[in-house]
Design a protein around this motif. Structure first.
Motif, mmCIF file in Angstrom:
data_model
loop_
_atom_site.group_PDB
_atom_site.id
_atom_site.type_symbol
_atom_site.label_atom_id
_atom_site.label_comp_id
_atom_site.label_asym_id
_atom_site.label_seq_id
_atom_site.Cartn_x
_atom_site.Cartn_y
_atom_site.Cartn_z
ATOM 1 N N ASN A 1 0.808 -1.300 0.045
ATOM 2 C CA ASN A 1 0.119 -0.081 -0.198
ATOM 3 C C ASN A 1 0.815 1.215 -0.074
ATOM 4 O O ASN A 1 1.387 1.682 1.106
ATOM 5 C CB ASN A 1 -0.915 -0.070 1.304
ATOM 6 N N GLU A 2 0.913 1.901 -1.234
ATOM 7 C CA GLU A 2 1.863 3.175 -1.293
ATOM 8 C C GLU A 2 1.373 4.168 -0.525
ATOM 9 O O GLU A 2 1.973 5.045 0.021
ATOM 10 C CB GLU A 2 1.927 3.523 -2.797
ATOM 11 N N ASP A 3 -0.178 4.614 -0.099
ATOM 12 C CA ASP A 3 -0.498 5.470 0.767
ATOM 13 C C ASP A 3 -0.018 5.324 2.112
ATOM 14 O O ASP A 3 -0.117 6.289 2.821
ATOM 15 C CB ASP A 3 -2.139 5.219 0.708
ATOM 16 N N ARG A 4 0.599 4.198 2.419
ATOM 17 C CA ARG A 4 1.040 3.983 3.883
ATOM 18 C C ARG A 4 2.595 3.995 3.918
ATOM 19 O O ARG A 4 3.173 3.680 5.093
ATOM 20 C CB ARG A 4 0.627 2.454 4.421
ATOM 21 N N ILE A 5 3.184 4.275 3.048
ATOM 22 C CA ILE A 5 4.739 4.655 2.986
ATOM 23 C C ILE A 5 5.013 5.578 4.141
ATOM 24 O O ILE A 5 4.596 6.810 3.921
ATOM 25 C CB ILE A 5 5.276 4.944 1.747
ATOM 26 N N GLY A 6 5.904 5.175 4.760
ATOM 27 C CA GLY A 6 6.538 6.298 5.787
ATOM 28 C C GLY A 6 5.495 6.378 7.218
ATOM 29 O O GLY A 6 5.893 6.794 8.138
ATOM 30 N N ALA A 7 4.441 5.320 7.157
ATOM 31 C CA ALA A 7 3.619 5.226 8.398
ATOM 32 C C ALA A 7 4.070 4.553 9.634
ATOM 33 O O ALA A 7 3.531 4.282 10.475
ATOM 34 C CB ALA A 7 2.069 5.019 7.887
ATOM 35 N N ALA A 8 5.056 3.428 9.178
ATOM 36 C CA ALA A 8 5.446 2.575 10.036
ATOM 37 C C ALA A 8 6.835 3.260 10.717
ATOM 38 O O ALA A 8 7.501 4.280 10.045
ATOM 39 C CB ALA A 8 5.602 1.241 9.407
ATOM 40 N N GLY A 9 6.890 2.844 11.944
ATOM 41 C CA GLY A 9 8.393 3.148 12.383
ATOM 42 C C GLY A 9 9.103 1.938 12.916
ATOM 43 O O GLY A 9 8.868 0.805 12.499
ATOM 44 N N ALA A 10 10.207 1.846 13.489
ATOM 45 C CA ALA A 10 11.213 0.817 13.547
ATOM 46 C C ALA A 10 11.476 0.105 12.366
ATOM 47 O O ALA A 10 11.829 -0.896 12.463
ATOM 48 C CB ALA A 10 10.515 0.047 14.733
ATOM 49 N N LEU B 1 4.640 -1.405 13.644
ATOM 50 C CA LEU B 1 5.954 -1.904 13.218
ATOM 51 C C LEU B 1 5.871 -2.318 11.870
ATOM 52 O O LEU B 1 4.583 -2.555 11.184
ATOM 53 C CB LEU B 1 6.069 -3.129 13.991
ATOM 54 N N PRO B 2 7.102 -2.323 11.065
ATOM 55 C CA PRO B 2 6.918 -2.629 9.570
ATOM 56 C C PRO B 2 6.783 -3.972 9.259
ATOM 57 O O PRO B 2 7.601 -4.725 8.848
ATOM 58 C CB PRO B 2 8.289 -1.904 9.181
ATOM 59 N N MET C 1 8.273 -10.381 -1.355
ATOM 60 C CA MET C 1 8.316 -9.751 0.079
ATOM 61 C C MET C 1 6.714 -9.109 -0.050
ATOM 62 O O MET C 1 7.020 -7.697 -0.899
ATOM 63 C CB MET C 1 9.395 -8.772 0.585
ATOM 64 N N SER C 2 6.010 -9.289 0.708
ATOM 65 C CA SER C 2 4.738 -8.480 0.621
ATOM 66 C C SER C 2 4.985 -7.470 1.791
ATOM 67 O O SER C 2 4.862 -7.815 3.113
ATOM 68 C CB SER C 2 3.324 -9.362 0.807
ATOM 69 N N ASN C 3 4.908 -6.219 1.550
ATOM 70 C CA ASN C 3 5.259 -5.076 2.341
ATOM 71 C C ASN C 3 3.915 -4.216 2.871
ATOM 72 O O ASN C 3 3.245 -3.921 2.133
ATOM 73 C CB ASN C 3 6.232 -4.021 1.850
ATOM 74 N N SER C 4 3.426 -4.397 4.259
ATOM 75 C CA SER C 4 2.227 -3.737 4.685
ATOM 76 C C SER C 4 2.443 -2.120 4.487
ATOM 77 O O SER C 4 1.608 -1.574 4.699
ATOM 78 C CB SER C 4 1.886 -4.083 6.118
ATOM 79 N N PHE C 5 3.711 -1.777 4.689
ATOM 80 C CA PHE C 5 3.869 -0.292 4.564
ATOM 81 C C PHE C 5 4.695 0.453 3.551
ATOM 82 O O PHE C 5 5.556 1.350 3.785
ATOM 83 C CB PHE C 5 4.396 0.321 5.904
ATOM 84 N N GLY C 6 4.601 -0.149 2.288
ATOM 85 C CA GLY C 6 5.542 0.017 1.137
ATOM 86 C C GLY C 6 5.189 -0.506 0.064
ATOM 87 O O GLY C 6 4.331 -1.155 0.004
ATOM 88 N N LYS C 7 6.149 -0.594 -0.756
ATOM 89 C CA LYS C 7 5.844 -1.433 -2.113
ATOM 90 C C LYS C 7 6.439 -2.877 -1.890
ATOM 91 O O LYS C 7 7.330 -3.123 -1.329
ATOM 92 C CB LYS C 7 6.905 -0.640 -3.227
ATOM 93 N N ASP C 8 5.701 -3.797 -2.682
ATOM 94 C CA ASP C 8 5.969 -5.109 -2.629
ATOM 95 C C ASP C 8 7.600 -5.424 -3.439
ATOM 96 O O ASP C 8 7.734 -4.414 -4.263
ATOM 97 C CB ASP C 8 5.171 -6.034 -3.268
#
Length: 361
Positions: free
Chosen positions: A29-38, A236-237, A274-281
């Motif tokens: 989800n590109e809309d969530r890029i940068g929303a995670a920490g750590a 978390l990412p 890699m399926s990324n919850s806070f970025g691009k796969d």
């Protein structure tokens, strides 16, 4: 024969179920890029798997597996100690140190401990009133400690779980949290040379910063009081990895440990999604050549959308990776001292260099 046949059926069912789950998971989800920490948890500190472009999550073994797919910890011999230093982004002055220990505690079980720290050097302290500095320096603290358990459930199925204590911040404002990883590997083929792996990483509750650095001292009617600012928690990412690999064994093939086949020449092809919850796969491809498991050289490519577009890319790495391993036998068969090196290309900066030493006993 019945047990081996049933293991294959169980492994295939588990793999199919987790594959379906991974395709149903909403990620990339590109809309969530940068929303995670750590996001330090996404940095691979180990030279061997980093040189593979993280494509080897289905085949990674030993203490390296604590980062990638913890089920691979179950493949180590008796005791393994590893240390790796990473010069992150060339001349940026950022260093990553990782030390791992794996110990077999039974015929089928292995325990592992991994400590990762980041060193940012000394940073000039500034404030709104004194942006030029002159107030001394400070050192951020980023890192985590991981405790892992892996087990061989059968000749075909291996699994493991990791719990991590995560910390990041500065002296007067820190965030602490807990993250969990889990992994499974299914092995098949005449020489156990066909492997599937799934790992779920960085699952845990939100973290948030606390400390005196978030408080403000004000004066009202000649009375001084302190305001404590609350911070918003961050997730978390979390990522889900789905990988596969195949070993082409050439020349004489020896069975060194019942399930460990060593050939004069080995060529391994590996793939990981890699399926990324806070970025691009991300899709990773890798190939490794091994000469009697004493010398190994590997190449990898980690690709995501817009990676080769310098204006649209949101990743400092540009995709290509490379590395090698020199394993020097010591004492009994299977014991060695391994020297690992990897390079990951970046733009800008001068790449990511990792060098490590592993003692396999």
């Amino acid at each position: 024969m019945k047990r081996r046949y049933s293991d294959k059926i169980v492994g295939a069912v588990i793999f199919a179920a987790l594959t379906i789950f991974s395709t149903q998971t909403h990620a990339g989800n590109e809309d969530r890029i940068g929303a995670a920490g750590a996001t330090q948890l996404l940095l691979n500190p180990w030279a061997r798997s980093a040189g593979f472009g993280n494509a080897n999550f289905a085949t990674v073994e030993g203490v390296d597996a604590i980062y990638g797919n913890v089920s691979g910890l179950a493949f180590m011999n008796q005791t393994q100690v590893g240390f790796t230093h990473t010069r992150y982004l060339g001349s940026s002055g950022i260093g990553i140190n990782a030390i791992g220990l794996g110990q077999r505690v039974g015929q089928a079980s292995v325990l592992g401990v991994n400590v990762v720290t980041m060193n940012f050097g000394e940073i000039e302290r500034t404030t709104v009133n004194q942006p030029e500095g002159g107030l001394g320096t400070y050192r951020p603290t980023f890192g985590h400690i991981a405790l892992s358990y892996a087990r061989e459930f059968s000749n075909s199925i291996y699994g493991g779980i990791t719990v991590k204590a995560v910390t990041e911040g500065v002296a007067d404002a820190k965030a602490q949290g807990v993250a969990f990883d889990a992994g499974i590997r299914y092995v098949t083929g005449e020489y156990n040379n066909f492997k599937f792996g799934i790992s779920l990483k960085n699952i845990g509750p939100k973290m948030n910063y606390e400390g005196d650095g978030l408080s403000l001292t004000n004066t009202l009617d000649e009375k001084q009081f302190t305001l404590e600012q609350r911070t918003e928690g961050y997730e978390l990412p979390s990522v889900l990895n789905l990988g596969a690999s195949y070993d082409f064994l050439l020349g004489n093939i020896a069975d060194s440990a019942g399930t460990d086949f060593v050939a004069e020449h080995r060529i391994t092809g590996a793939f990981n999604f890699m399926s990324n919850s806070f970025g691009k796969d991300q899709f990773s491809l890798g190939v490794e050549y091994g000469l009697k498991e004493m010398f190994m050289v590997r190449l990898g490519l980690a690709y995501e959308e817009d990676l080769f577009d310098s204006e649209a890319s949101q990743n400092v790495t540009t995709g290509p990776t490379a590395g090698f391993t020199v394993a020097l036998p010591i004492g009994d068969e299977g014991k060695s001292v391994d020297l690992d090196y990897s390079y990951r290309d970046t733009n800008p900066f001068d790449g990511i260099h990792s060098i490590g030493l592993t003692l396999d006993l």
